[in-house]
Each structure stands twice: as C-alpha cells, then as structure tokens.
Scaffold this motif. Structure first.
Motif, PDB file in Angstrom:
ATOM      1  N   VAL A   1       0.860  -1.184   0.000  1.00 49.36           N
ATOM      2  CA  VAL A   1       0.000   0.000   0.000  1.00 49.36           C
ATOM      3  C   VAL A   1       0.896   1.234   0.000  1.00 49.36           C
ATOM      4  CG1 VAL A   1      -1.818   1.264   1.194  1.00 49.36           C
ATOM      5  CG2 VAL A   1      -1.764  -1.250   1.282  1.00 49.36           C
ATOM      6  N   GLY A   2       0.890   1.993  -1.096  1.00 48.50           N
ATOM      7  CA  GLY A   2       1.701   3.202  -1.203  1.00 48.50           C
ATOM      8  C   GLY A   2       2.916   2.974  -2.083  1.00 48.50           C
TER       9      GLY A   2
ATOM     10  N   GLY B   1       5.512   4.745  -2.873  1.00 51.21           N
ATOM     11  CA  GLY B   1       6.379   5.894  -2.603  1.00 51.21           C
ATOM     12  C   GLY B   1       7.840   5.505  -2.448  1.00 51.21           C
TER      13      GLY B   1
ATOM     14  N   LEU C   1      -0.388  -0.524  -4.692  1.00 55.13           N
ATOM     15  CA  LEU C   1      -1.562   0.345  -4.819  1.00 55.13           C
ATOM     16  C   LEU C   1      -1.165   1.763  -4.445  1.00 55.13           C
ATOM     17  CD1 LEU C   1      -4.092  -2.112  -3.167  1.00 55.13           C
ATOM     18  CD2 LEU C   1      -3.945  -1.535  -5.616  1.00 55.13           C
ATOM     19  N   GLU C   2      -1.243   2.678  -5.396  1.00 56.27           N
ATOM     20  CA  GLU C   2      -0.845   4.073  -5.166  1.00 56.27           C
ATOM     21  C   GLU C   2      -2.048   4.979  -5.429  1.00 56.27           C
ATOM     22  OE1 GLU C   2       1.585   6.032  -3.948  1.00 56.27           O
ATOM     23  OE2 GLU C   2       0.249   7.662  -4.578  1.00 56.27           O
TER      24      GLU C   2
ATOM     25  N   ARG D   1       1.731  12.758  -3.255  1.00 55.23           N
ATOM     26  CA  ARG D   1       0.523  12.039  -3.685  1.00 55.23           C
ATOM     27  C   ARG D   1       0.708  11.727  -5.166  1.00 55.23           C
ATOM     28  NH1 ARG D   1      -4.399  15.423  -2.211  1.00 55.23           N
ATOM     29  NH2 ARG D   1      -3.345  16.817  -3.651  1.00 55.23           N
TER      30      ARG D   1
ATOM     31  N   GLY E   1       5.975   8.858  -4.592  1.00 56.79           N
ATOM     32  CA  GLY E   1       5.725   9.410  -3.259  1.00 56.79           C
ATOM     33  C   GLY E   1       6.461  10.715  -2.998  1.00 56.79           C
ATOM     34  N   THR E   2       6.874  10.899  -1.779  1.00 54.05           N
ATOM     35  CA  THR E   2       7.500  12.166  -1.391  1.00 54.05           C
ATOM     36  C   THR E   2       8.884  12.317  -2.033  1.00 54.05           C
ATOM     37  OG1 THR E   2       6.180  12.101   0.629  1.00 54.05           O
ATOM     38  CG2 THR E   2       7.986  13.657   0.606  1.00 54.05           C
TER      39      THR E   2
ATOM     40  N   ILE F   1       8.737  14.845  -4.746  1.00 55.76           N
ATOM     41  CA  ILE F   1       8.528  16.283  -4.481  1.00 55.76           C
ATOM     42  C   ILE F   1       9.565  16.832  -3.513  1.00 55.76           C
ATOM     43  CG2 ILE F   1       6.023  16.098  -4.858  1.00 55.76           C
ATOM     44  CD1 ILE F   1       5.826  16.459  -1.680  1.00 55.76           C
ATOM     45  N   ASN F   2      10.489  16.006  -3.029  1.00 50.94           N
ATOM     46  CA  ASN F   2      11.392  16.478  -1.965  1.00 50.94           C
ATOM     47  C   ASN F   2      12.616  17.207  -2.529  1.00 50.94           C
ATOM     48  OD1 ASN F   2      13.320  14.547  -2.597  1.00 50.94           O
ATOM     49  ND2 ASN F   2      12.857  13.224  -0.865  1.00 50.94           N
TER      50      ASN F   2
ATOM     51  N   VAL G   1      -6.438   3.080  -1.083  1.00 52.95           N
ATOM     52  CA  VAL G   1      -6.800   1.999  -0.159  1.00 52.95           C
ATOM     53  C   VAL G   1      -7.618   2.596   0.983  1.00 52.95           C
ATOM     54  CG1 VAL G   1      -5.924   0.198   1.372  1.00 52.95           C
ATOM     55  CG2 VAL G   1      -4.773   0.667  -0.815  1.00 52.95           C
TER      56      VAL G   1
ATOM     57  N   SER H   1       3.188   0.942   3.288  1.00 46.85           N
ATOM     58  CA  SER H   1       4.268   1.917   3.077  1.00 46.85           C
ATOM     59  C   SER H   1       3.607   3.189   2.546  1.00 46.85           C
ATOM     60  CB  SER H   1       5.318   1.374   2.106  1.00 46.85           C
ATOM     61  OG  SER H   1       4.718   1.027   0.882  1.00 46.85           O
ATOM     62  N   ALA H   2       2.556   3.589   3.268  1.00 51.35           N
ATOM     63  CA  ALA H   2       1.780   4.754   2.833  1.00 51.35           C
ATOM     64  C   ALA H   2       2.301   6.049   3.455  1.00 51.35           C
ATOM     65  CB  ALA H   2       0.308   4.538   3.164  1.00 51.35           C
TER      66      ALA H   2
ATOM     67  N   PRO I   1       4.507   8.184   6.827  1.00 49.46           N
ATOM     68  CA  PRO I   1       4.375   8.292   8.285  1.00 49.46           C
ATOM     69  C   PRO I   1       3.005   8.774   8.739  1.00 49.46           C
ATOM     70  CG  PRO I   1       5.939   9.918   7.416  1.00 49.46           C
ATOM     71  CD  PRO I   1       5.538   9.044   6.279  1.00 49.46           C
TER      72      PRO I   1
ATOM     73  N   LEU J   1      -4.379   4.600   7.898  1.00 52.36           N
ATOM     74  CA  LEU J   1      -5.050   3.427   7.349  1.00 52.36           C
ATOM     75  C   LEU J   1      -5.314   2.380   8.433  1.00 52.36           C
ATOM     76  CD1 LEU J   1      -6.163   2.488   4.696  1.00 52.36           C
ATOM     77  CD2 LEU J   1      -3.916   1.584   4.123  1.00 52.36           C
TER      78      LEU J   1
HETATM   79  C1  LIG Z   1       9.340  19.220   1.059  1.00 50.34           C
HETATM   80  C2  LIG Z   1      10.091  18.015   1.527  1.00 50.34           C
HETATM   81  C3  LIG Z   1      11.450  17.927   1.298  1.00 50.34           C
HETATM   82  C4  LIG Z   1      12.155  16.803   1.730  1.00 50.34           C
HETATM   83  N1  LIG Z   1      13.472  16.701   1.419  1.00 50.34           N
HETATM   84  C5  LIG Z   1      14.137  15.543   1.705  1.00 50.34           C
HETATM   85  C6  LIG Z   1      15.470  15.352   1.256  1.00 50.34           C
HETATM   86  O1  LIG Z   1      16.023  16.207   0.570  1.00 50.34           O
HETATM   87  N2  LIG Z   1      16.099  14.187   1.575  1.00 50.34           N
HETATM   88  C7  LIG Z   1      15.469  13.199   2.305  1.00 50.34           C
HETATM   89  O2  LIG Z   1      16.101  12.141   2.561  1.00 50.34           O
HETATM   90  N3  LIG Z   1      14.193  13.349   2.729  1.00 50.34           N
HETATM   91  C8  LIG Z   1      13.516  14.482   2.424  1.00 50.34           C
HETATM   92  N4  LIG Z   1      12.204  14.619   2.802  1.00 50.34           N
HETATM   93  C9  LIG Z   1      11.573  13.512   3.531  1.00 50.34           C
HETATM   94  C10 LIG Z   1      11.365  12.263   2.648  1.00 50.34           C
HETATM   95  O3  LIG Z   1      11.006  12.646   1.327  1.00 50.34           O
HETATM   96  C11 LIG Z   1      10.270  11.374   3.259  1.00 50.34           C
HETATM   97  O4  LIG Z   1      10.613  11.082   4.600  1.00 50.34           O
HETATM   98  C12 LIG Z   1      10.142  10.056   2.503  1.00 50.34           C
HETATM   99  O5  LIG Z   1       9.967  10.290   1.121  1.00 50.34           O
HETATM  100  C13 LIG Z   1       8.952   9.265   3.043  1.00 50.34           C
HETATM  101  O6  LIG Z   1       8.939   8.000   2.378  1.00 50.34           O
HETATM  102  P1  LIG Z   1       7.740   6.984   2.617  1.00 50.34           P
HETATM  103  O7  LIG Z   1       7.943   5.823   1.688  1.00 50.34           O
HETATM  104  O8  LIG Z   1       7.583   6.718   4.074  1.00 50.34           O
HETATM  105  O9  LIG Z   1       6.424   7.814   2.195  1.00 50.34           O
HETATM  106  P2  LIG Z   1       6.073   8.473   0.797  1.00 50.34           P
HETATM  107  O10 LIG Z   1       7.258   8.563  -0.094  1.00 50.34           O
HETATM  108  O11 LIG Z   1       5.325   9.705   1.100  1.00 50.34           O
HETATM  109  O12 LIG Z   1       5.124   7.379   0.135  1.00 50.34           O
HETATM  110  C14 LIG Z   1       3.823   7.134   0.619  1.00 50.34           C
HETATM  111  C15 LIG Z   1       2.949   6.870  -0.613  1.00 50.34           C
HETATM  112  O13 LIG Z   1       1.733   6.280  -0.160  1.00 50.34           O
HETATM  113  C16 LIG Z   1       0.657   6.835  -0.888  1.00 50.34           C
HETATM  114  N5  LIG Z   1      -0.540   6.654  -0.064  1.00 50.34           N
HETATM  115  C17 LIG Z   1      -0.839   7.252   1.119  1.00 50.34           C
HETATM  116  N6  LIG Z   1      -2.023   6.808   1.580  1.00 50.34           N
HETATM  117  C18 LIG Z   1      -2.471   5.897   0.664  1.00 50.34           C
HETATM  118  C19 LIG Z   1      -3.644   5.098   0.565  1.00 50.34           C
HETATM  119  N7  LIG Z   1      -4.596   5.114   1.515  1.00 50.34           N
HETATM  120  N8  LIG Z   1      -3.803   4.302  -0.532  1.00 50.34           N
HETATM  121  C20 LIG Z   1      -2.847   4.256  -1.507  1.00 50.34           C
HETATM  122  N9  LIG Z   1      -1.715   4.994  -1.463  1.00 50.34           N
HETATM  123  C21 LIG Z   1      -1.526   5.795  -0.391  1.00 50.34           C
HETATM  124  C22 LIG Z   1       1.057   8.302  -1.101  1.00 50.34           C
HETATM  125  O14 LIG Z   1       0.359   8.866  -2.179  1.00 50.34           O
HETATM  126  C23 LIG Z   1       2.558   8.158  -1.349  1.00 50.34           C
HETATM  127  O15 LIG Z   1       2.869   8.018  -2.717  1.00 50.34           O
HETATM  128  C24 LIG Z   1      11.475  15.747   2.416  1.00 50.34           C
HETATM  129  C25 LIG Z   1      10.101  15.834   2.663  1.00 50.34           C
HETATM  130  C26 LIG Z   1       9.413  16.947   2.219  1.00 50.34           C
HETATM  131  C27 LIG Z   1       7.933  17.019   2.473  1.00 50.34           C
END
Ligand SMILES: Cc1cc2nc3c(=O)[nH]c(=O)nc-3n(C[C@H](O)[C@H](O)[C@H](O)COP(=O)(O)OP(=O)(O)OC[C@H]3O[C@@H](n4cnc5c(N)ncnc54)[C@H](O)[C@@H]3O)c2cc1C
Length: 303
Positions: free
Chosen positions: A60-61, A63, A82-83, A129, A133-134, A137-138, A245, A285-286, A288, A294
């Motif tokens: 799930v996610g 990202g 699922l994204e 989104r 994932g993030t 956009i990071n 999801v 993996s949606a 933090p 969820l």
């Molecule tokens: C502006 C900004 C700048 C940053 N800069 C840096 C940086 O330079 N270096 C660094 O290391 N970190 C940086 N970070 C932090 C880092 O990007 C995040 O900690 C990391 O990407 C999180 O990874 P993740 O897999 O946990 O979540 P995400 O990458 O956010 O993935 C979660 C995914 O789950 C999906 N999702 C959520 N809920 C559901 C659902 N119910 N059903 C289906 N899909 C769902 C979302 O759409 C998303 O695609 C930054 C964060 C931000 C906001």
C-alpha cells in the motif's frame, strides 16, 4: 501565499544545511540521464484493474519505501502496488529542479502531487501524492542511514545485504552534484567554525562537514523511487495508480489476527478488493501519516 513562500524558503535553507552536514566509501553512482519510465509497461489505472485479485504481496503506497520494496519482492513473488496518486508523467515539472519550488507552492486541488496539510500544532506541511511518493517532491538530498539507526531498531540487520541495497539504489538514482559556489562557500564556513572533520564527498551520515549525494542529476532532472520499479520483474509486478486503499481486511482464527487483503477505490469510486495468498502479506508503506491513518480506518489502534 506568504506562508507557502516562507515554507519553501525554509526547505531550501534546510536543504543547504543538510547538504553540508551529511558523509562511506563512495562507489559508482548513477549517470546523468532522462528519467526512466520503462516501468510503465506494468502500471495500470485502478479503473482498469480487476474487481478482485490475489497476489503474494500487496504493498500500500508506491512511494519512497514502497517502490524499491516491490521491485525486491518481485524477484520471487507476485506483487501488487496500490498508489492513490497519479503518474509523474502527468506533471512534467516534477522532473525538473525548477519545478521543485513551483510544485510546493501549487494549490492543492485534491489531485496535485503535493498534498498540503497542517499538523496538530499548526505547522504547514506537505506529503507526496504521486507514484514515487515524497521522493518525487522532496529536495533530493541523499544520505545513507546513520549506524545508530540500525542499532536502535533492535533488529539484527544483515549489513552485507543493506550495503548491497545501497549500491543498487545509488547506481540508479543518486548523483554527485556539481557543487555550486555558494554551496562550497557554506561548506568552507562550516569548517571554519569547527564542524569537523572535513569528510569531503561522502554518502554516510557521520559527524563533521561533507558534501553529499543528490537525486537531481547535473542536468537538473529529478530521479526518484519510481525508477527503482525498473529493477523489478515485470512478470511479477503490477502497479495500480489512482488506487486509494480504504481499509485493510483482517481474518481471525485460533492463532491470531492476520491481514489478508485490502479494499481500494478507483477514480470512479468503484470498490475493488485484493487478497494475499498463503504466507503472503499486506505491507503498509503509505508514509508516516498514511500508514497509521489506514490502520485507524481499519480499526487498529482505536481505544
Ligand atoms: C518538502 C520536503 C522535502 C524533503 N526533502 C528531503 C530530502 O532532501 N532528503 C530526504 O532524505 N528526505 C527528504 N524529505 C523527507 C522524505 O522525502 C520522506 O521522509 C520520505 O519520502 C517518506 O517515504 P515513505 O515511503 O515513508 O512515504 P512516501 O514517499 O510519502 O510514500 C507514501 C505513498 O503512499 C501513498 N498513499 C498514502 N495513503 C495511501 C492510501 N490510503 N492508498 C494508496 N496509497 C496511499 C502516497 O500517495 C505516497 O505516494 C522531504 C520531505 C518533504 C515534504
């Protein structure tokens, strides 16, 4: 608008700071190239997915964590990702360094790749989104985890495997930046005020001053976790976008409660179900915020 400009400025300042406070031996890194969308051959819109399906693993996610995990598991198992968001191809400026600030400032229309939210204590924040994932956009600052992270988890890590994982991620989406004058100047300033040692260019999270990697290449093209899907087995991997999801499906028996599937909706509001077979797992993996959200929606963690 003033608030979002201030947030963007703060992110840039943090970017600059982290760039010079982070430093292992640097092996080969990725080469400057176009963003690699080869994985599109196994990406579907959720509208076009079956109403019910069975897989070994459901992630799930799609990202930062979800994409490489899916690619790894697909070597031996069938995997559904699922994204909820869309494809990065829908927002081409996600893929440029210029688009970084623009996307952070864009109004959130419920579909845009940057989702805005305000934390419980009133702080403006954003999360990804979109597929990738993030990481899509990071600020693109790349650093390996601090060794204290591994020690504090209480897990016995296979560090050879961890290091191999770093290698394939870094070979694919991490670059040694052409450091700009102002960045070198800041690094020198840090050294002059005693943030030592000088670790040069280094990807490890260690004390001192160092220049670290970036997921932006030297043409200003963003690379992100979605490209790690390209390392997966296309025969075992299916990615659905616009798949939100809603709930995890649990089953209980005498040995406990197990997650056996998920309910997700497509962009038309049609409900789909996906199940795991045998010893398969539903992996959250949606993000933090998304993962605990969820769990709560599924009745876990409610008092
Ligand atoms: C502006 C900004 C700048 C940053 N800069 C840096 C940086 O330079 N270096 C660094 O290391 N970190 C940086 N970070 C932090 C880092 O990007 C995040 O900690 C990391 O990407 C999180 O990874 P993740 O897999 O946990 O979540 P995400 O990458 O956010 O993935 C979660 C995914 O789950 C999906 N999702 C959520 N809920 C559901 C659902 N119910 N059903 C289906 N899909 C769902 C979302 O759409 C998303 O695609 C930054 C964060 C931000 C906001």
């Amino acid at each position: 608008m003033l608030k979002s400009t201030m947030s963007a400025t703060l992110v840039l300042v943090l970017h600059l700071f982290v760039l010079h406070l982070q430093y292992s031996e640097v092996h080969s890194l990725a080469n400057t190239s176009a963003h690699d969308f080869s994985y599109l051959e196994f990406v579907y819109d959720a509208n076009d997915t079956e109403l019910e399906g069975t897989y070994d693993y459901i992630i799930v996610g799609g990202g930062t964590a979800g994409c490489p995990l899916a690619a790894t598991l697909s070597a031996n198992y069938s995997v559904l990702v699922l994204e909820r968001g869309t494809l990065p191809t829908e927002y081409p400026n996600l893929l440029t360094s210029e688009g970084f600030i623009y996307n952070l400032q864009q109004e959130d229309d419920g579909q845009t790749p940057v989702e805005r939210f305000v934390s419980g204590d009133g702080i403006d924040n954003v999360r990804g989104r979109v597929l990738g994932g993030t990481s899509m956009i990071n600020a693109g600052v790349y650093v390996r985890a601090n060794t204290s992270f591994f020690n504090q988890t209480g897990i016995e890590w296979d560090m050879d495997l961890v290091n191999k994982t770093y290698d394939w991620v870094e070979d694919t989406i991490v670059f040694k930046p052409d450091f700009q004058f102002w960045q070198n100047l800041t690094g020198t300033a840090f050294l002059e005020i005693g943030i030592l040692p000088d670790n040069g260019f280094n990807l490890d999270h260690i004390e001192g001053t160092r220049l670290t990697g970036s997921t932006f290449d030297n043409n200003g093209t963003r690379h992100a976790s979605d490209e790690l899907l390209n390392k997966g087995d296309p025969n075992n991997l299916r990615v659905a976008v616009h798949a939100a999801v809603e709930k995890i499906i649990f089953s209980s028996n005498s040995s406990g409660v197990t997650a056996i599937g998920v309910i997700y909706t497509d962009s038309n509001g049609t409900t789909h179900q996906a199940f795991v077979r045998g010893e398969g797992e539903v992996i959250l993996s949606a993000g933090p915020i998304g993962s605990p959200q969820l769990l709560l929606l599924s009745g876990v963690g409610l008092t």
